[in-house]
Design a protein around this motif. Structure first.
Motif, PDB file in Angstrom:
ATOM      1  N   SER A 220     -66.755  32.043   7.656  1.00 22.27           N
ATOM      2  CA  SER A 220     -67.449  32.539   8.846  1.00 22.27           C
ATOM      3  C   SER A 220     -68.706  31.755   9.146  1.00 22.27           C
ATOM      4  O   SER A 220     -69.104  31.615  10.302  1.00 22.27           O
ATOM      5  N   MET A 221     -69.357  31.272   8.125  1.00 25.69           N
ATOM      6  CA  MET A 221     -70.569  30.485   8.337  1.00 25.69           C
ATOM      7  C   MET A 221     -70.265  29.037   8.680  1.00 25.69           C
ATOM      8  O   MET A 221     -71.171  28.223   8.831  1.00 25.69           O
ATOM      9  N   PRO A 309     -69.221  31.691  14.733  1.00 25.82           N
ATOM     10  CA  PRO A 309     -69.491  32.017  13.326  1.00 25.82           C
ATOM     11  C   PRO A 309     -70.333  33.281  13.166  1.00 25.82           C
ATOM     12  O   PRO A 309     -70.098  34.076  12.263  1.00 25.82           O
ATOM     13  N   GLN A 310     -71.308  33.489  14.053  1.00 21.32           N
ATOM     14  CA  GLN A 310     -72.160  34.663  13.924  1.00 21.32           C
ATOM     15  C   GLN A 310     -71.380  35.948  14.145  1.00 21.32           C
ATOM     16  O   GLN A 310     -71.639  36.949  13.484  1.00 21.32           O
ATOM     17  N   VAL A 313     -69.512  36.636  10.979  1.00 22.29           N
ATOM     18  CA  VAL A 313     -70.420  37.116   9.946  1.00 22.29           C
ATOM     19  C   VAL A 313     -70.746  38.589  10.173  1.00 22.29           C
ATOM     20  O   VAL A 313     -70.786  39.389   9.234  1.00 22.29           O
ATOM     21  N   LYS A 366     -76.955  32.324   1.637  1.00 20.51           N
ATOM     22  CA  LYS A 366     -76.814  31.424   2.774  1.00 20.51           C
ATOM     23  C   LYS A 366     -76.941  32.140   4.109  1.00 20.51           C
ATOM     24  O   LYS A 366     -77.145  31.499   5.145  1.00 20.51           O
ATOM     25  N   LEU A 367     -76.795  33.469   4.109  1.00 24.38           N
ATOM     26  CA  LEU A 367     -76.920  34.215   5.361  1.00 24.38           C
ATOM     27  C   LEU A 367     -78.334  34.164   5.927  1.00 24.38           C
ATOM     28  O   LEU A 367     -78.543  34.468   7.095  1.00 24.38           O
ATOM     29  N   LYS A 369     -79.841  31.632   6.618  1.00 20.91           N
ATOM     30  CA  LYS A 369     -79.891  30.525   7.562  1.00 20.91           C
ATOM     31  C   LYS A 369     -79.222  30.848   8.889  1.00 20.91           C
ATOM     32  O   LYS A 369     -79.272  30.040   9.803  1.00 20.91           O
ATOM     33  N   VAL A 370     -78.569  31.998   8.974  1.00 18.72           N
ATOM     34  CA  VAL A 370     -77.926  32.395  10.233  1.00 18.72           C
ATOM     35  C   VAL A 370     -78.999  32.877  11.202  1.00 18.72           C
ATOM     36  O   VAL A 370     -79.770  33.782  10.876  1.00 18.72           O
ATOM     37  N   LYS A 388     -77.122  43.206   5.683  1.00 17.78           N
ATOM     38  CA  LYS A 388     -77.218  41.988   4.880  1.00 17.78           C
ATOM     39  C   LYS A 388     -78.172  42.186   3.709  1.00 17.78           C
ATOM     40  O   LYS A 388     -77.869  41.801   2.563  1.00 17.78           O
TER      41      LYS A 388
END
Length: 430
Positions: A220-221, A309-310, A313, A366-367, A369-370, A388
């Motif tokens: 997803s990312m 991607p968002q 997520v 890593k989330l 960075k979204v 999250k």
């Protein structure tokens, strides 16, 4: 709907027609605004009896519905001001009624507001009853009684039935925290045979759920580079890496090389005539894929027709409560096994469990960075940001509990250097 007017003629009642059309508007507005966009169940943090939940929610829900029906009432009043006359004339001409110009009083708008509030209350009360009965904790059996029954082990990974999966993960957390008798069933060995079938099946499904969630988040990312796995997959029932460290322990699950070849590989050369169409099809697929990738580069095409991607997520975070309960339940079971597991059936899967939780925790890091999940836009999407943080904290807490319980024995657990380095950032005694 009608009344006698102008002698024996039949006229359309404007007030009744106004309320009937408003009912159609309320149903359409609720379907678009609420029913389509809000399809989820909210599990309470502390479960209470049904009567107490009903008593605590009815009056606030009724007050909320009067506020929710205010804006739809205003919207319909403005809309009916412009198209209401044409609607009444078309309806009257269709059924042969007459129309009279009658002023609309304030009382009709109050009726509209009250009827809208009652409609919203009925719809929200129905949703509340669904939420009340479907989120009630239940105890799943730990072994199948017949072919049609569902047990906890297989229900944990039943993603095709989300409500069953959610209830199973919730039962796993409750089992790990409060039910010592049910934990003993997982730690026992089958007779005859002496194999931990209950625990092996549960651990396999839990690790599969965690690994699939991790892979889905990575996809997803939209990660451009394929990350190398931390360690090689460790089988839940065949831990071959224990042969190097524990040579003095007897492990009946290991296979010994007797020098007998059980299978012989036979290679068969394919004829060039049969392979030519397949090679042509492969080249055609590669050509079409390159053309498709070029079209996606065009500005706006990938945004309109591609997967964002968002959005993917956020779809993953919507099921975050399943990961929270699963990671906490798995951690509590592992921590309880040090005192309650007489055969060590859980310790053999400890490397695979720690590795899966570490991979998931690294993926959750890593989330940050979204863009949609940063603190600067938290006001626009508060649910995803809080989910999250909750999932990340639950996985970190699970790893911390395992490290705290097995802190004196972590050096004996076969883990990779990357995993040990990451665990040292959580628990400095590893």
């Amino acid at each position: 709907m009608t009344y006698e007017c102008k002698g024996k003629n039949v006229c359309l009642n404007g007030g009744t027609f106004f309320l009937v059309i408003s009912g159609v508007w309320s149903g359409l507005y609720y379907f678009i605004k609420v029913y389509i966009s809000e399809k989820h169940l909210s599990f309470p943090v502390i479960y209470q009896r049904k009567f107490l939940q009903l008593k605590a929610q009815v009056l606030p829900l009724l007050k909320e519905c009067f506020g929710l029906s205010l804006w739809p009432t205003i919207y319909f009043a403005v809309l009916y001001h412009y198209i209401g006359e044409s609607l009444s004339k078309d309806f009257s001409s269709t059924f042969g009624y007459f129309t009279e110009d009658s002023p609309v009083c304030i009382l009709i708008y109050l009726h509209l507001w009250m009827f809208g509030a009652i409609y919203y209350f009925n719809m929200h009360l129905m949703r509340f009853f669904f939420n009340l009965f479907l989120t009630e904790p239940i105890e799943f059996p730990l072994f199948k009684t017949n072919q049609d029954s569902l047990c906890l082990q297989e229900s944990v990974n039943m993603s095709n039935l989300p409500i069953v999966q959610s209830l199973a993960c919730l039962d796993l957390r409750n089992l790990a925290q409060w039910s010592k008798h049910r934990r003993q069933v997982l730690f026992t060995l089958s007779q005859p045979g002496g194999h931990p079938h209950n625990w092996n099946c549960l651990a396999e499904n839990i690790l599969k759920l965690l690994n699939e969630y991790t892979e889905l988040l990575n996809k997803s990312m939209d990660v451009t580079e394929l990350t190398k796995p931390i360690v090689a997959p460790i089988a839940t029932q065949n831990p071959l890496r224990y042969l190097e460290r524990f040579r003095n322990l007897r492990n009946m699950t290991l296979m010994t090389d007797s020098g007998v070849v059980d299978f012989v590989e036979v290679t068969q050369e394919s004829s060039p005539i049969a392979s030519f169409p397949q090679a042509a099809m492969e080249k055609l697929k590669q050509k079409l894929q390159s053309i498709f990738n070029f079209i996606k580069i065009v500005s706006g095409v990938n945004f309109l027709f591609g997967d964002l991607p968002q959005a993917n997520v956020q779809k993953c975070l919507a099921n975050g409560h399943v990961i929270i309960w699963t990671s906490q339940g798995l951690s509590d079971l592992v921590c309880a096994s040090i005192a309650e597991d007489p055969y060590g059936v859980v310790q053999k899967d400890l490397p695979a469990i720690i590795t899966s939780l570490v991979r998931l925790r690294q993926c959750l890091d890593k989330l940050n960075k979204v863009p949609a999940l940063t603190k600067r836009v938290v006001g626009f999407d508060d649910f995803n940001y809080r989910m999250k943080s909750a999932v990340s904290a639950a996985v970190k807490r699970s790893l911390f509990n395992i490290c705290r319980t097995f802190g004196g024995y972590m050096n004996e657990v076969p883990l990779s250097k990357e995993v040990i380095t990451y665990l040292q950032t959580i628990y400095n005694k590893v």
